[in-house]
Design an enzyme around this catalytic site. Structure first.
Site, PDB file in Angstrom:
ATOM      1  N   LEU A 150     -12.555  -8.333 -11.915  1.00  0.00           N
ATOM      2  CA  LEU A 150     -13.110  -9.552 -10.895  1.00  0.00           C
ATOM      3  C   LEU A 150     -12.303  -9.247 -10.056  1.00  0.00           C
ATOM      4  O   LEU A 150     -10.666  -8.608  -9.883  1.00  0.00           O
ATOM      5  CB  LEU A 150     -13.002 -11.170 -11.006  1.00  0.00           C
ATOM      6  N   CYS A 260      -3.567  -6.429  -8.439  1.00  0.00           N
ATOM      7  CA  CYS A 260      -3.363  -5.730  -9.399  1.00  0.00           C
ATOM      8  C   CYS A 260      -3.744  -4.156  -9.022  1.00  0.00           C
ATOM      9  O   CYS A 260      -2.338  -3.740 -10.540  1.00  0.00           O
ATOM     10  CB  CYS A 260      -4.912  -6.042 -10.109  1.00  0.00           C
ATOM     11  N   LYS A 321      -7.801  -6.077   1.619  1.00  0.00           N
ATOM     12  CA  LYS A 321      -8.602  -5.760   2.291  1.00  0.00           C
ATOM     13  C   LYS A 321      -9.014  -7.159   2.624  1.00  0.00           C
ATOM     14  O   LYS A 321      -8.368  -7.746   3.059  1.00  0.00           O
ATOM     15  CB  LYS A 321      -9.115  -6.008   0.673  1.00  0.00           C
TER      16      LYS A 321
HETATM   17  C1  UGA Z   1      -9.442  -4.937  -8.113  1.00  0.00           C
HETATM   18  C2  UGA Z   1     -10.369  -4.245  -9.555  1.00  0.00           C
HETATM   19  O1  UGA Z   1     -11.365  -3.870  -8.732  1.00  0.00           O
HETATM   20  C3  UGA Z   1     -11.349  -5.745  -9.759  1.00  0.00           C
HETATM   21  O2  UGA Z   1     -12.287  -4.794 -10.846  1.00  0.00           O
HETATM   22  C4  UGA Z   1     -10.375  -6.330 -11.367  1.00  0.00           C
HETATM   23  O3  UGA Z   1     -10.099  -7.865 -11.669  1.00  0.00           O
HETATM   24  C5  UGA Z   1      -8.673  -6.388 -10.613  1.00  0.00           C
HETATM   25  O4  UGA Z   1      -8.216  -5.491  -9.457  1.00  0.00           O
HETATM   26  C6  UGA Z   1      -7.881  -7.240 -11.291  1.00  0.00           C
HETATM   27  O5  UGA Z   1      -7.400  -6.989 -11.860  1.00  0.00           O
HETATM   28  O6  UGA Z   1      -7.660  -8.230 -10.919  1.00  0.00           O
HETATM   29  P1  UGA Z   1      -9.251  -6.279  -6.298  1.00  0.00           P
HETATM   30  O7  UGA Z   1      -7.598  -5.832  -6.352  1.00  0.00           O
HETATM   31  O8  UGA Z   1      -9.103  -7.268  -6.017  1.00  0.00           O
HETATM   32  O9  UGA Z   1      -9.986  -5.963  -7.565  1.00  0.00           O
HETATM   33  O10 UGA Z   1     -10.025  -5.703  -5.148  1.00  0.00           O
HETATM   34  P2  UGA Z   1     -10.438  -4.671  -4.583  1.00  0.00           P
HETATM   35  O11 UGA Z   1     -11.446  -4.668  -3.985  1.00  0.00           O
HETATM   36  O12 UGA Z   1     -10.684  -3.306  -6.299  1.00  0.00           O
HETATM   37  O13 UGA Z   1      -9.367  -3.562  -3.940  1.00  0.00           O
HETATM   38  C7  UGA Z   1      -8.519  -2.786  -4.608  1.00  0.00           C
HETATM   39  C8  UGA Z   1      -7.905  -2.326  -2.965  1.00  0.00           C
HETATM   40  O14 UGA Z   1      -8.234  -0.477  -3.265  1.00  0.00           O
HETATM   41  C9  UGA Z   1      -7.512  -2.867  -1.963  1.00  0.00           C
HETATM   42  O15 UGA Z   1      -6.149  -2.458  -1.142  1.00  0.00           O
HETATM   43  C10 UGA Z   1      -8.771  -2.417  -1.031  1.00  0.00           C
HETATM   44  O16 UGA Z   1      -8.496  -1.727   0.235  1.00  0.00           O
HETATM   45  C11 UGA Z   1      -8.288  -0.837  -1.893  1.00  0.00           C
HETATM   46  N1  UGA Z   1      -9.698   0.333  -1.603  1.00  0.00           N
HETATM   47  C12 UGA Z   1     -11.071  -0.450  -2.423  1.00  0.00           C
HETATM   48  C13 UGA Z   1      -9.656   1.302  -0.405  1.00  0.00           C
HETATM   49  O17 UGA Z   1      -9.343   1.374  -0.260  1.00  0.00           O
HETATM   50  N2  UGA Z   1     -11.108   1.985   0.213  1.00  0.00           N
HETATM   51  C14 UGA Z   1     -12.071   1.288  -1.301  1.00  0.00           C
HETATM   52  O18 UGA Z   1     -13.380   2.274  -1.349  1.00  0.00           O
HETATM   53  C15 UGA Z   1     -12.125   0.557  -2.561  1.00  0.00           C
END
Ligand code: UGA
Length: 441
Positions: A150, A260, A321
């Protein structure tokens, strides 16, 4: 089926609420009674889109219960999901003490065929150790691994529309119970992979590290684009059109954060080091991401004339984010720390995250939080967009420009239209733009 969740943090609460939505009888246990009081009143204890609606549905349907002790409800459980935190220890490895103390506490209440499901993110080998621990204590319960995927902010959507369900286990009885639990989703066509316990555990670390790798890769490419004058947004689109690469997790920015990715990639690195597997790519991802806030700050300082002492910088966005109130490992917070270390005055605004800044004792007194972006921008020398909140995409920047001392925008999420913003008279710098690399570019 009767399901219990132990731990009503982000994963336990969302999963518990949504399991009741799938038709199961769910009890969520948390020893923090203040949380339980709120949840019983159908008040979400975390900020998550649509959670309140599903929480209300569960409680009103009498299929969702909250308790603050390992009480009698446990004896009817077909499965107990362990959803407690596994924070990083100082050496990067995962702290598993919560898992073992939780399993130790529930065992005496369970029927023999109740499966203990480890949903918290744990290093490969943990579930096997939990199974041995249960045997040593004289109990017969089996263990399943069922990592969660998630994302904060879209967790409800992700639960119902997950790409896959991963189940690790050692015996058919366990797989049978897990299949029944997830039948409402697999009947809709969601795929389930059955594997051994350790592989299931590793799938979680590998997934998060692979996604972190994509982000670090695009961020490094944005630095290259900056130097040689290519367009990072088109580049990201262009490579993402190849289905083998895919277009998700290719948005350049100030680095990945949250509770995460940074933690899981460190735990995987620790695991690899422990077995003399070099896994060099992990070192590169971690270094690349750790260096990002300092590198971006250096560029900001260069473009603001080489010095930010006493300059007022308005930071739009504190959360790691958009659509969350979570500041953990937020690149915005790291950027702020860097700016403060160079003597800048930092004023911040975030639609949801400001209440959580009190957790950062070193920042409370130094960062001035404002209730609107306009108030934050007033008298500032520059705006930095650190989080991609929708609100920041639609602000009246013409008006904002009149409030600022000097009209600089550093868009670290590439959310604004360069041409429009420049036509308003701003000096605009985004990630991967040549100007970020070269003051005269
Ligand atoms: C992440 C995973 O996407 C989930 O599948 C997983 O369940 C979760 O960790 C976990 O282990 O509990 P999350 O940390 O909520 O989810 O957030 P993401 O949407 O994955 O973003 C993570 C980071 O990457 C954020 O700082 C976001 O800004 C950054 N990001 C994401 C980018 O810089 N570029 C992108 O294209 C995507």
């Amino acid at each position: 089926m009767n399901i219990t969740f132990v731990g009503t943090g982000y994963v336990g609460l969302v999963s518990g609420v949504m399991m009741s939505y799938l038709g199961h009888n769910v009890t969520c246990i948390d020893l923090d009674s203040s949380k339980i009081v709120r949840l019983k009143k159908k008040e979400p204890t975390i900020y998550e889109d649509s959670l309140e609606k599903y929480l209300k549905m569960g409680v009103d349907s009498n299929r969702l219960h909250f308790v603050d002790s390992y009480d009698q409800n446990l004896k009817h459980s077909d499965a107990v999901f362990v959803t407690v935190g596994t924070p990083s220890l100082s050496d990067g490895s995962a702290d598993l003490s919560n898992i073992f103390s939780c399993v130790g506490s529930v065992l005496k209440h369970l029927k023999d065929d109740c499966v203990i499901v480890i949903k918290s993110t744990v290093p490969p080998g943990t579930c096997n150790n939990v199974e041995s621990f249960i045997k040593q204590k004289g109990y017969k319960n089996k263990v399943a691994s069922n990592p969660e995927f998630l994302r904060e902010g879209t967790a409800i959507h992700d639960f119902i529309n997950t790409d896959r369900i991963i189940i690790g286990g050692n015996d058919e009885l366990t797989f049978g119970i897990m299949k029944n639990i997830y039948a409402p989703l697999t009947k809709k066509g969601i795929q389930m992979l059955e594997t051994d316990l350790s592989t299931s555990e590793l799938i979680k670390y590998a997934s998060n590290s692979f996604l972190a790798n994509k982000i670090a890769f695009i961020n490094e490419l944005s630095d290259l684009c900056q130097e040689i004058g290519c367009n990072i947004n088109h580049l990201s689109e262009g490579i993402g059109m190849d289905k083998r690469i895919g277009n998700s997790f290719l948005k350049p920015g100030p680095g990945f954060g949250g509770s995460c990715f940074p933690k899981d990639i460190l735990a995987l690195q620790k695991l690899a080091q422990g077995v003399s597997s070099k896994f060099l790519i992990l070192d590169a991802i971690i270094n690349s991401n750790n260096n990002r806030p300092a590198n971006l700050t250096r560029k900001v300082i260069g473009l603001l004339g080489g010095d930010v002492k006493e300059k007022k910088i308005a930071v739009f966005g504190l959360t790691y984010k958009a659509n969350t109130d979570d500041l953990r490992c937020s690149p915005a917070i790291n950027l702020i720390k860097e700016l403060l270390s160079f003597g800048a005055k930092v004023v911040a605004y975030d639609p949801q995250g400001m209440k959580n800044i009190s957790r950062y004792k070193e920042l409370i007194k130094k960062v001035e939080c404002k209730t609107t972006p306009q108030k934050a921008a007033r008298g500032s020398d520059a705006i930095i967009i650190a989080t991609e909140w929708n609100e920041f995409k639609v602000l009246d920047y013409k008006k904002i420009k009149t409030l600022m001392k000097t009209p600089f925008i550093f868009d670290f999420r590439n959310v604004l239209d360069k041409q429009q913003i420049e036509e308003m008279g701003f000096e605009y710098h985004c990630i991967g733009s040549k100007k970020m690399g070269n003051k005269n570019g």
